[in-house]
Design an enzyme around this catalytic site. Structure first.
Site, PDB file in Angstrom:
ATOM      1  N   ASN A 181      -9.033 -39.801  29.560  1.00  0.00           N
ATOM      2  CA  ASN A 181      -9.072 -39.718  28.095  1.00  0.00           C
ATOM      3  C   ASN A 181     -10.198 -38.784  27.643  1.00  0.00           C
ATOM      4  OD1 ASN A 181     -10.749 -41.773  29.101  1.00  0.00           O
ATOM      5  ND2 ASN A 181     -10.660 -42.975  27.206  1.00  0.00           N
ATOM      6  N   ILE A 182      -9.950 -38.112  26.516  1.00  0.00           N
ATOM      7  CA  ILE A 182     -10.837 -37.061  26.012  1.00  0.00           C
ATOM      8  C   ILE A 182     -10.922 -37.234  24.509  1.00  0.00           C
ATOM      9  CG2 ILE A 182     -11.096 -34.551  25.740  1.00  0.00           C
ATOM     10  CD1 ILE A 182      -9.382 -34.356  28.395  1.00  0.00           C
ATOM     11  N   GLU A 183     -12.123 -37.549  24.026  1.00  0.00           N
ATOM     12  CA  GLU A 183     -12.272 -37.893  22.615  1.00  0.00           C
ATOM     13  C   GLU A 183     -12.794 -36.732  21.770  1.00  0.00           C
ATOM     14  OE1 GLU A 183     -12.881 -42.641  23.522  1.00  0.00           O
ATOM     15  OE2 GLU A 183     -14.591 -41.486  22.773  1.00  0.00           O
TER      16      GLU A 183
ATOM     17  N   CYS B  83      -5.298 -39.644  25.197  1.00  0.00           N
ATOM     18  CA  CYS B  83      -5.397 -40.661  26.248  1.00  0.00           C
ATOM     19  C   CYS B  83      -5.195 -40.044  27.632  1.00  0.00           C
ATOM     20  CB  CYS B  83      -4.345 -41.733  26.045  1.00  0.00           C
ATOM     21  SG  CYS B  83      -4.522 -42.690  24.529  1.00  0.00           S
TER      22      CYS B  83
ATOM     23  N   GLU C  77      -3.117 -40.967  29.960  1.00  0.00           N
ATOM     24  CA  GLU C  77      -1.709 -40.854  30.333  1.00  0.00           C
ATOM     25  C   GLU C  77      -1.116 -39.545  29.818  1.00  0.00           C
ATOM     26  OE1 GLU C  77      -3.324 -43.279  28.812  1.00  0.00           O
ATOM     27  OE2 GLU C  77      -2.387 -45.248  29.108  1.00  0.00           O
TER      28      GLU C  77
ATOM     29  N   CYS D 270      -1.446 -47.454  25.377  1.00  0.00           N
ATOM     30  CA  CYS D 270      -1.230 -47.537  23.933  1.00  0.00           C
ATOM     31  C   CYS D 270       0.195 -47.093  23.598  1.00  0.00           C
ATOM     32  CB  CYS D 270      -2.268 -46.709  23.181  1.00  0.00           C
ATOM     33  SG  CYS D 270      -1.865 -44.965  22.999  1.00  0.00           S
TER      34      CYS D 270
ATOM     35  N   CYS E   5       1.137 -43.352  24.028  1.00  0.00           N
ATOM     36  CA  CYS E   5       1.403 -42.916  25.398  1.00  0.00           C
ATOM     37  C   CYS E   5       2.774 -43.392  25.873  1.00  0.00           C
ATOM     38  CB  CYS E   5       0.296 -43.401  26.322  1.00  0.00           C
ATOM     39  SG  CYS E   5      -1.243 -42.498  26.013  1.00  0.00           S
TER      40      CYS E   5
HETATM   41 ZN   LIG Z   1      -2.619 -43.900  24.910  1.00  0.00          ZN
END
Ligand SMILES: [Zn+2]
Ligand SMILES: [Zn+2]
Ligand SMILES: [Zn+2]
Ligand SMILES: [Zn+2]
Lengths: 152, 152, 152, 152
Positions: free
Chosen positions: C53-55, C64, C66, C98, C101
């Site tokens: 994941n990369i915010e 996310c 996935e 989530c 995804c």
């Molecule tokens: Zn997700």
């Protein structure tokens, strides 16, 4: 002969727009960032729609204040917008809208006046086209396309 | 006395970046828009990561080429970027990145060189900070906040 | 006469998929949530693509693990997937993907095997169609539509 | 002795919810998909908020009807929801919400009644928890985490 009356948002209207942005900021649902934002959007028909940011445990599903205001307006049939006021709790300077919000607003025109407003009610004004130069807009999807590129 | 050698991406490197953007465009998964985009991102370590746009039946889950390239790079541990080349099938003019991509790239710095490249391999260069003025960045989340605003 | 060999992912393959999910989790860029996730996706051609994941400072632009894994694979020309392993740092129980995804993966088929893996390498297996019942898929966009509804 | 009155949404309330979903569908801004969706959300306080889908030239910025309804409600201070009705123009069968919408709604509770409604006003009812099993929720972000995994 009567002079044609062109309705221009008065400074009273602008003051009301700012107040609505401040007020809706308090509705922000921000359990993760604790960073509240409020936005108020003035339509060409003179109505104000206000929105706050709303987050999600899956961070990527957060929605910004500006987009909340926009979708409220569009879902009521509004497609033409004059001004948007955006405010947060940041004390100093002026906080710009994120790129996603600039893009979402741009769908309905780049002439929008964007007011960044701080908690003291001081503001700075931009045109949306200044905030999103070389914008990707609905027209880009209509442009003629080639069947091959330099690699073919 | 030896002159210090500062590695500067040569025009050969830039040509390779453009080629990678054109090539990956052909991987675009765009059954809904039929609008293909390719992007190639050059890291400070000299590697190139390329990405295309990838759509979804739920339109809001589409990902752009620029973000595909970025997440590929970040998931390999890269956080520092020099240049990005972006191309589509649009014949005339230069197509800018959407606001979401400008914002996503901005997380890792506004000094990025953004090259808009057309199918004939002609290009225009911008700095990311020109494309996202008054950017919302990680620093905005750190700024001091007030506890009350003008409405309180 | 030779028996036709049908390649079946062995338990060794599955072990490798889990290891890749754990390893890529360490690449997560999560300055805001501090919640690391790793995912590894096995294609029908036997390749593994992994993502974290990369915010973003604008929370809504977070991606996310996935989806990072998926767009990496698609941008390399892969459209057919067998299994995905997903892991986080949560010690107890199993963390589900989530909804975004699930939807993004569903574009490429609901038969995907989804393995939720914890840090001890224990896992639970689901079919994507179990995790997204009554899924909205590309077929929904093709179905016949009416010109009027009950309100007209 | 007086019997305690527990307010239960009557079938009249439900009929009104469905009508609102149909009506707001006509406000959909869908120049790209031409796929209209309407949603109406009933709060625990008895109010109805309705929303449509709203698209963008950058496809990934599309917002679904369900999320439009939700952010309208939350920006008015509502955090507790009873029912949502979702409708599209698809004639046959019942169209489920996308994964992003399931996730966004789940933030405020999995007990929501989800009604899929077709243009003839026929409906099917689900619980949100059925549509998003093993949901990722705010509680997942609170769970104890380990400092190391099997690869360390
Ligand atoms: Zn997700
Ligand atoms: Zn924003
Ligand atoms: Zn983009
Ligand atoms: Zn949706």
């Amino acid at each position: 002969m009567e002079k044609e009356i062109i309705p221009v948002p008065s400074s009273a209207d602008l003051a009301e727009l700012f107040v609505q942005a401040h007020l809706v900021k308090h509705k922000a649902y921000v359990p993760y960032s604790n960073f509240r934002v409020g936005a108020a959007l003035l339509t060409s028909t003179g109505k104000i729609y206000s929105g706050c940011n709303i987050e999600n445990a899956s961070y990527g599903l957060a929605t910004c204040a500006e987009r909340t205001a926009l979708v409220k307006a569009v879902s009521e049939g509004e497609h033409s917008f004059e001004k948007i006021a955006i405010t947060s709790d940041v004390e100093t300077g002026f906080t710009g809208p994120c790129g996603s919000c600039r893009q979402t607003l741009a769908e309905f025109g780049l002439d929008l006046d964007v007011y960044l407003v701080n908690p003291k009610n001081e503001s700075k004004q931009y045109k949306l086209r200044e905030l999103l130069p070389i914008a990707f807009t609905p027209r880009d999807l209509q442009k003629p396309r080639t069947d091959h590129d330099i690699t073919e």
